[in-house]
Scaffold this active site. Structure first.
Site, PDB file in Angstrom:
ATOM      1  N   ARG A 110      53.686  41.808  28.439  1.00  0.00           N
ATOM      2  CA  ARG A 110      54.236  40.928  27.406  1.00  0.00           C
ATOM      3  C   ARG A 110      53.157  40.006  26.840  1.00  0.00           C
ATOM      4  NH1 ARG A 110      58.915  38.252  30.748  1.00  0.00           N
ATOM      5  NH2 ARG A 110      57.051  37.852  31.965  1.00  0.00           N
ATOM      6  N   TYR A 137      16.874  41.183  36.465  1.00  0.00           N
ATOM      7  CA  TYR A 137      16.191  39.899  36.568  1.00  0.00           C
ATOM      8  C   TYR A 137      14.765  40.036  36.021  1.00  0.00           C
ATOM      9  CZ  TYR A 137      20.174  38.642  39.522  1.00  0.00           C
ATOM     10  OH  TYR A 137      21.440  38.394  39.987  1.00  0.00           O
ATOM     11  N   LEU A 153      49.927  35.817  44.208  1.00  0.00           N
ATOM     12  CA  LEU A 153      49.570  36.073  45.606  1.00  0.00           C
ATOM     13  C   LEU A 153      48.676  37.307  45.690  1.00  0.00           C
ATOM     14  CD1 LEU A 153      50.207  35.788  48.759  1.00  0.00           C
ATOM     15  CD2 LEU A 153      51.821  37.646  48.335  1.00  0.00           C
ATOM     16  N   ASP A 160      58.219  43.006  63.030  1.00  0.00           N
ATOM     17  CA  ASP A 160      58.291  43.585  61.683  1.00  0.00           C
ATOM     18  C   ASP A 160      59.427  44.600  61.634  1.00  0.00           C
ATOM     19  OD1 ASP A 160      56.007  43.627  59.156  1.00  0.00           O
ATOM     20  OD2 ASP A 160      57.712  45.006  59.089  1.00  0.00           O
ATOM     21  N   HIS A 203      23.941  35.793  47.345  1.00  0.00           N
ATOM     22  CA  HIS A 203      24.069  34.404  46.924  1.00  0.00           C
ATOM     23  C   HIS A 203      25.460  33.950  47.343  1.00  0.00           C
ATOM     24  CE1 HIS A 203      23.078  30.937  44.383  1.00  0.00           C
ATOM     25  NE2 HIS A 203      24.391  30.867  44.239  1.00  0.00           N
ATOM     26  N   GLN A 229      36.707  40.614  46.197  1.00  0.00           N
ATOM     27  CA  GLN A 229      37.583  39.531  45.746  1.00  0.00           C
ATOM     28  C   GLN A 229      37.136  38.132  46.162  1.00  0.00           C
ATOM     29  OE1 GLN A 229      41.290  42.328  46.541  1.00  0.00           O
ATOM     30  NE2 GLN A 229      41.978  40.283  46.122  1.00  0.00           N
TER      31      GLN A 229
END
Ligand code: FAD
Ligand code: NAP
Ligand code: SF4
Length: 677
Positions: A568, A170, A661, A407, A31, A343
């Site tokens: 925290r 389902y 991020l 880099d 889906h 993700q």
């Protein structure tokens, strides 16, 4: 046709008598949210056509409901909806007439959101928000005829067949399992009765669509439920389905409410195909297997050992539409591999968002994000070869820009080089391999071990400088932060600093959890060994008790270290983790004895350990090591200096914004910017 040299099984056609699949690669049902989006059919047509061009033999659409009770999402039950679906089938068949596409019929039953969820009995699922209404006898008949009508509509819309989902929790699957089917009429009671609902649906679908239409049933071959289906029941149902004319059985391995991960990144590749292999020995019709099959060599091995006739790859087709063609042409090193992070796909689905892919933001956005050749090639410097810089450099270069990629590190990948060292995240190596190959293929001028400064960039005469320098770990301003007990997560993951036996982790975000995983993990990663994985999650593949898990205790060794994970915030620890994967990390660490504490205030670190306040009460954690995982700050000094010198500079990834991020955002932002430069 001669067999393919490297993947003879994957590239052998499958003859179904009335039709033929050109190979054994199937794009599994997902889906995507396009089903309900405005202009979604046009977008789906482009999305599926790209996969058809990419070489897949058979496509299954995302689940489509036969009626409003089946879910508030897209439905197929009338002529207007048939016309919409024709856009998809025509696009796919135009892309390649040999590619077949089947519609998945999905009745969500008790898991339907909104409307009026229905089920064989009024029993609420652990993951549903409401108790479903029990279907009466007429309602049962209606659900059956609506599913048959949906199949007939699919045929009219030009699909080559249908897949009916009879798994996952389902509607159909809830008829099959005793604990969700407590009926006393002909649809309940012994298994013989409980299986009549799917059998009746499939019998009537076959009668309605005739013999020359692919009919697939998706069965929960191991449903991972305590008290789920027994092996004998699975075999009995599959044989009956074969008898009544189902062409293909697709094996599925879960209900959504099960407490076993089945597709997350810590699941070994092809972990479940052995179950399909066992069922295949009982049947004469072809079987589809699935779950964590993300590269062609894995697919070929599954087919070669006789576990299945067809291999389903769903998320891997989001990550790379051309996976199959690349395998056929021997370009496997160019495959953008699905890293099973969930993700941008499943997490989005379960959060009600449109699906895409972390490693390929074009997925499901084929009409929106395109990498067209540029009309004006620019000389571009990209500083930083983490996910953001890599995505920018490869997209810009693919479009014809002349790119130099710098880099400071000796290898590309940025923080992915830390992520790949976490047990269970081995797939992150694949993304780095993919980008290395793209850099080579596109002739990007890669300069490693090169820490650039503004002066050097300014004099080099670039048209544009892209700052993808990432982040620097946040150092909390507390007393004793420079004490030898305090170490950064980077030094722990790279092994530069030793970690003691008693540990406090300051910060329980994604990195805090990953660090906890790393320092409590012993032996081989379960992602690399099916037996260890099965043991840790309480699955008995060999004896197949009900659901594969009934009565099997997970065996997880308590960690040799005492670890406490702190935050925290007063919210539940781990709440910000991925919707579909966070629970697996919480369970794993809890089983290893890791303690989690929220609502903490940090006071100081000294020889006695970490001093905190909990609910205003002082407490001293007697620890040897405090690992700081307190988030990050953007590294953007270079950008400010360049702007001052009048250089056209642009920020991307962590350097742009470090808060919240992740690689999904870094790659997505970089890809859109590079598509427009
Ligand atoms: P970075 O990856 O930090 O890359 C920046 C690069 O710039 C580095 O290679 C650095 O060497 C280079 N650089 C810096 N300054 C200079 C300079 N002056 N000259 C030259 N080069 C320079 N994200 C997810 O989405 N999912 C996950 O599961 C996940 N797991 C993670 C696990 C761990 C342990 C860690 C540490 C991170 C994880 N992340 C995850 C986060 C993800 O890796 C980052 O969000 C992503 O790497 C950010 O990409 P970036 O390109 O902006 O920065
Ligand atoms: P994060 O998720 O933002 O977590 C940072 C943690 O530090 C939080 O627990 C925060 O909670 C704490 N914190 C923030 N400021 C602090 C301060 N001044 N002093 C002490 N504690 C402080 O960041 P991260 O864990 O560093 O991860 C970076 C990114 O990588 C994340 O955005 C994440 O999405 C990504 N990542 C993802 C995964 C994944 O599996 N998807 C895995 C790893 C990383 P409190 O403020 O409540 O203490
Ligand atoms: Fe695979 Fe992650 Fe992309 Fe989903 S988002 S398809 S899991 S790489």
């Amino acid at each position: 046709m001669a067999a393919h040299g490297k993947y003879p099984h994957l590239f052998s056609p499958l003859d179904l008598g009335f039709t033929k699949l050109k190979n054994r690669a199937l794009m599994g049902s997902m889906h995507t949210g396009l089903e309900e989006a405005e202009g979604g059919f046009e977008r789906m047509a482009a999305y599926f056509a790209e996969r058809a061009k990419g070489g897949v033999g058979l496509i299954i659409t995302g689940g489509i409901s036969p009626n409003p009770e089946g879910g508030k999402g897209a439905k197929l039950s009338n002529e207007a909806e048939v016309a919409e679906h024709r856009q998809i089938t025509e696009a796919v068949h135009a892309a390649d007439p040999d590619v077949k596409i089947c519609l998945q019929i999905l009745h969500m039953g008790p898991l339907a959101r909104g409307g009026d969820p229905v089920a064989p009995s009024a029993i609420r699922s652990r993951i549903a928000s409401r108790t479903p209404r029990e279907l009466d006898a007429d309602d049962v008949e209606k659900q059956i005829s609506d599913m048959v009508n949906c199949a007939v509509c699919a045929q009219k819309a030009g699909y080559d067949g249908v897949e009916v989902i009879g798994s996952a929790g389902y509607l159909i699957s809830t008829f099959l399992v005793e604990k969700t089917n407590q009926r006393t009429d002909k649809w309940g009671g012994p298994f013989e009765n409980r299986m009549q609902f799917p059998l009746e649906i499939m019998r009537r679908i076959r009668a309605a669509v005739g013999p020359d239409f692919i009919v697939i049933f998706r069965i929960a071959a191991m449903d991972m439920l305590q008290g789920g289906m027994s092996w004998e029941e699975v075999v009995t149902l599959a044989k009956k389905l074969q008898e009544i004319g189902v062409n293909i059985i697709s094996t599925h391995f879960t209900w959504h409410e099960a407490e076993v991960p089945t597709i997350a990144t810590m699941v070994p590749r092809a972990a479940f195909t052995q179950v399909t292999g066992r069922l295949r020995k009982e049947l004469d019709i072809p079987l589809i297997t699935s779950n964590r099959i993300n590269m062609p060599d894995v697919a070929e091995a599954v087919l070669a050992r006789g576990d299945a006739d067809i291999v389903s790859m769903a998320r891997p087709m989001l990550a790379d539409a051309e996976l199959v063609n690349k395998a056929f042409e021997g370009r496997e090193d160019e495959i953008n591999t699905c890293i099973a992070c969930n993700q941008a796909c499943l997490d989005h689905t379960f959060n009600g968002m449109e699906v895409s892919c972390l490693v390929n933001p074009r997925a499901c956005h084929e009409t929106i994000l395109n990498y067209e050749p540029t009309g004006r090639a620019k000389k571009i410097a990209v500083v930083g070869a983490g996910p953001a810089g890599l995505a920018y450099a490869t997209v810009a270069s693919e479009r014809g820009h002349q790119v130099t990629l710098y880099d400071a590190a000796p290898e590309i990948g940025g923080q992915f080089n830390l992520a790949k060292r976490i047990p269970g995240k081995e797939e992150f190596h694949e993304t780095i391999r993919y980008y290395n190959r793209m850099i080579e293929k596109q002739g990007i001028d890669l300069k490693l071990n090169t820490r650039v400064d503004a002066e050097m960039l300014a004099v080099a005469g670039y048209d544009k400088v892209v700052i993808a320098t990432g982040i620097t770990p946040r150092v909390p301003d507390i007393e004793g932060i420079n004490h030898p007990k305090a170490v950064s997560y980077i030094d722990v993951i790279t092994g530069k600093k030793p970690v003691g036996r008693k540990v406090a982790i300051m910060g329980a975000g994604g990195i805090g959890f990953d660090v906890a995983e790393k320092i409590t993990h012993e032996g081989k990663s379960s992602a690399l060994d099916v037996d260890i994985f099965a043991q840790e999650w309480g699955i008995d593949f060999k004896n197949h008790p009900r659901g594969g898990v009934t009565g099997v205790e997970p065996v997880v060794a308590k960690a040799d270290r005492d670890v406490i994970l702190l935050q925290r915030k007063t919210t539940r620890v781990g709440r910000g983790l991925g919707k579909t994967t966070g629970w697996t990390h919480r369970i794993t660490l809890a089983r290893r004895g890791v303690k989690m504490l929220n609502g903490v205030e940090y006071r100081k670190i000294d020889n006695d350990g970490l001093h905190i306040l909990v609910n205003g009460q002082p407490e001293t954690l007697d620890v040897d090591t405090v690992i700081i995982c307190a988030g990050q700050l953007p590294l953007r000094g270079l950008y400010d200096e360049l702007v001052e010198k009048g250089v056209d500079a642009e920020l991307v990834g962590g350097a742009y914004e470090a808060a919240e991020l992740d690689a999904k955002r870094a790659i997505n932002q970089a890809s859109y910017l590079a598509a427009a430069v």
